[in-house]
Design an enzyme around this catalytic site. Structure first.
Site, PDB file in Angstrom:
ATOM      1  N   ASP A   1       0.850  -1.502  -0.127  1.00 41.90           N
ATOM      2  CA  ASP A   1      -0.067   0.204   0.042  1.00 41.90           C
ATOM      3  C   ASP A   1       1.023   0.975  -0.182  1.00 41.90           C
ATOM      4  OD1 ASP A   1       1.029   0.247   2.823  1.00 41.90           O
ATOM      5  OD2 ASP A   1      -1.229  -0.631   3.700  1.00 41.90           O
ATOM      6  N   SER A   2       1.952   0.967  -0.154  1.00 38.72           N
ATOM      7  CA  SER A   2       3.310   2.163  -0.183  1.00 38.72           C
ATOM      8  C   SER A   2       2.949   2.879  -1.547  1.00 38.72           C
ATOM      9  CB  SER A   2       4.300   1.606   0.097  1.00 38.72           C
ATOM     10  OG  SER A   2       4.905   0.605  -0.700  1.00 38.72           O
TER      11      SER A   2
ATOM     12  N   ASP B   1      -0.654  -6.654   0.224  1.00 39.41           N
ATOM     13  CA  ASP B   1      -1.422  -5.968   1.504  1.00 39.41           C
ATOM     14  C   ASP B   1      -3.087  -5.997   1.852  1.00 39.41           C
ATOM     15  OD1 ASP B   1       0.441  -5.113   3.057  1.00 39.41           O
ATOM     16  OD2 ASP B   1       1.633  -3.148   2.304  1.00 39.41           O
TER      17      ASP B   1
ATOM     18  N   LYS C   1      -0.399  -9.793   3.558  1.00 37.03           N
ATOM     19  CA  LYS C   1       0.271  -9.101   4.358  1.00 37.03           C
ATOM     20  C   LYS C   1      -1.066  -8.341   5.289  1.00 37.03           C
ATOM     21  CE  LYS C   1       3.668  -5.961   4.160  1.00 37.03           C
ATOM     22  NZ  LYS C   1       3.183  -4.896   4.979  1.00 37.03           N
TER      23      LYS C   1
ATOM     24  N   GLU D   1      -0.980  -5.716   9.095  1.00 39.51           N
ATOM     25  CA  GLU D   1       0.395  -5.013  10.045  1.00 39.51           C
ATOM     26  C   GLU D   1      -0.066  -5.506  11.268  1.00 39.51           C
ATOM     27  OE1 GLU D   1       1.031  -0.765   8.993  1.00 39.51           O
ATOM     28  OE2 GLU D   1       1.768  -1.480   6.745  1.00 39.51           O
TER      29      GLU D   1
ATOM     30  N   GLU E   1       9.773  -3.526  10.554  1.00 39.23           N
ATOM     31  CA  GLU E   1      10.826  -2.416   8.951  1.00 39.23           C
ATOM     32  C   GLU E   1      10.736  -1.131  10.375  1.00 39.23           C
ATOM     33  OE1 GLU E   1       7.357  -0.815   7.445  1.00 39.23           O
ATOM     34  OE2 GLU E   1       8.250   0.978   6.598  1.00 39.23           O
TER      35      GLU E   1
HETATM   36  O1  KIV Z   1       3.492  -0.957   1.471  1.00 33.10           O
HETATM   37  C1  KIV Z   1       4.669  -1.590   1.399  1.00 33.10           C
HETATM   38  O2  KIV Z   1       5.578  -1.180  -0.027  1.00 33.10           O
HETATM   39  C2  KIV Z   1       5.494  -2.003   2.288  1.00 33.10           C
HETATM   40  C3  KIV Z   1       6.429  -2.533   3.216  1.00 33.10           C
HETATM   41  C4  KIV Z   1       7.335  -1.253   3.496  1.00 33.10           C
HETATM   42  C5  KIV Z   1       6.622  -3.461   3.755  1.00 33.10           C
HETATM   43  O3  KIV Z   1       4.507  -2.513   3.808  1.00 33.10           O
END
Ligand code: KIV
Length: 260
Positions: A41-42, A80, A109, A111, A178
């Site tokens: 989600d970056s 994500d 993924k 968090e 992270e």
């Molecule tokens: O969203 C993302 O790109 C991430 C990485 C920073 C691990 O979660």
């Protein structure tokens, strides 16, 4: 192509390489060159121009995962789960199932540490593969008062270890760690049997992940200390576009070579 078993087996035998991707064009370039691709989600910061990841939503993640999978046919792809898409077990299962039903993503993924282990367990119990994410968690940075490196104050490392163990027990097959001090990254890596994938977590994690637009130098606004730029993408692109503009203005392009 990696499998969950081969990712787990990489621990203590080889380093895992992970890169983010958000579209088919770049995913095709990365395909087969890294162990895994993360549709992170970056993307909301680097591609969407937003100041954080919070406004990324499930539809965006699904749309971009489909694009990445069209480009990366030989790579294990993780998606994500965006902010607020896993606030409890029921919501998490509904949303992770949508990702699994509407895309061919190999894993999702999430968090969070101990406090979200029950959510990871619910997904794993329902045959959805989960990657954990602890340490600096961008989705929770606003509530934590900013992007804070972990492992600096006493008790932090033990909390990270407890989080990693809870996630492992819940069934995650690897963990992104992270923004932690190197000693904390090492301690967490040694505390669990599943691989840790570090980003700003030092040298001792079982693998590394970088955001592609950071490591290829396309995202210029900000460069975290842990990012190594392997290309000056933005500089090259700007130079090329200026050259194109000059050529058009001066009549140099198109010349004989480029006309029918
Ligand atoms: O969203 C993302 O790109 C991430 C990485 C920073 C691990 O979660």
């Amino acid at each position: 192509m990696r499998t969950i078993t081969s990712v787990k087996n990489a621990k203590n035998s080889e380093k895992l390489v992970v890169i983010t991707a958000y579209d088919a064009l770049f995913a095709r370039l990365f395909d087969g060159r890294t162990d895994m691709i993360l549709v992170g989600d970056s993307m909301n910061n680097s591609f969407n121009g937003q100041k954080d990841t919070l406004s990324a939503d499930l539809e965006m993640m699904i749309y971009h995962t489909k694009a990445v999978l069209r480009g990366a046919k030989n790579t294990f792809v993780i998606t994500d789960m965006p902010f607020a898409s896993y606030t409890d077990e029921k919501i998490a299962l509904q949303n992770a199932s949508k990702i699994y039903q509407q895309t061919d993503a190999h894993a999702v993924k999430i968090e969070g540490g101990k406090e979200r282990a029950h959510i990871i367990k619910t997904l794993v119990d329902n045959s959805i593969a989960v990657v954990g994410h602890i340490g600096l968690m961008p989705q929770f940075a606003r509530s934590e008062g900013g992007f804070k490196i972990k492992g600096k104050v006493s008790g932090d490392t033990q909390r990270l270890i407890d989080d990693a163990r809870a996630i492992e027990d819940a069934g995650a097959f690897c963990i992104v760690v992270e923004g932690v001090k190197e000693e904390a990254g090492k301690a967490v890596t040694e505390a669990v049997k599943i691989p840790t994938i570090g980003i700003g977590a030092g040298r001792y994690t079982d693998g590394q992940v970088l955001v592609w637009s950071d490591m290829l130098g396309f995202f210029e606004e900000f460069k975290p200390k842990f990012v190594k730029r392997y290309l000056e993408g933005a500089v090259l692109v700007k130079k090329a576009v200026e050259q194109y503009a000059n050529d058009v203005k001066s009549g140099k392009f198109p010349d004989d070579e480029f006309i029918y």
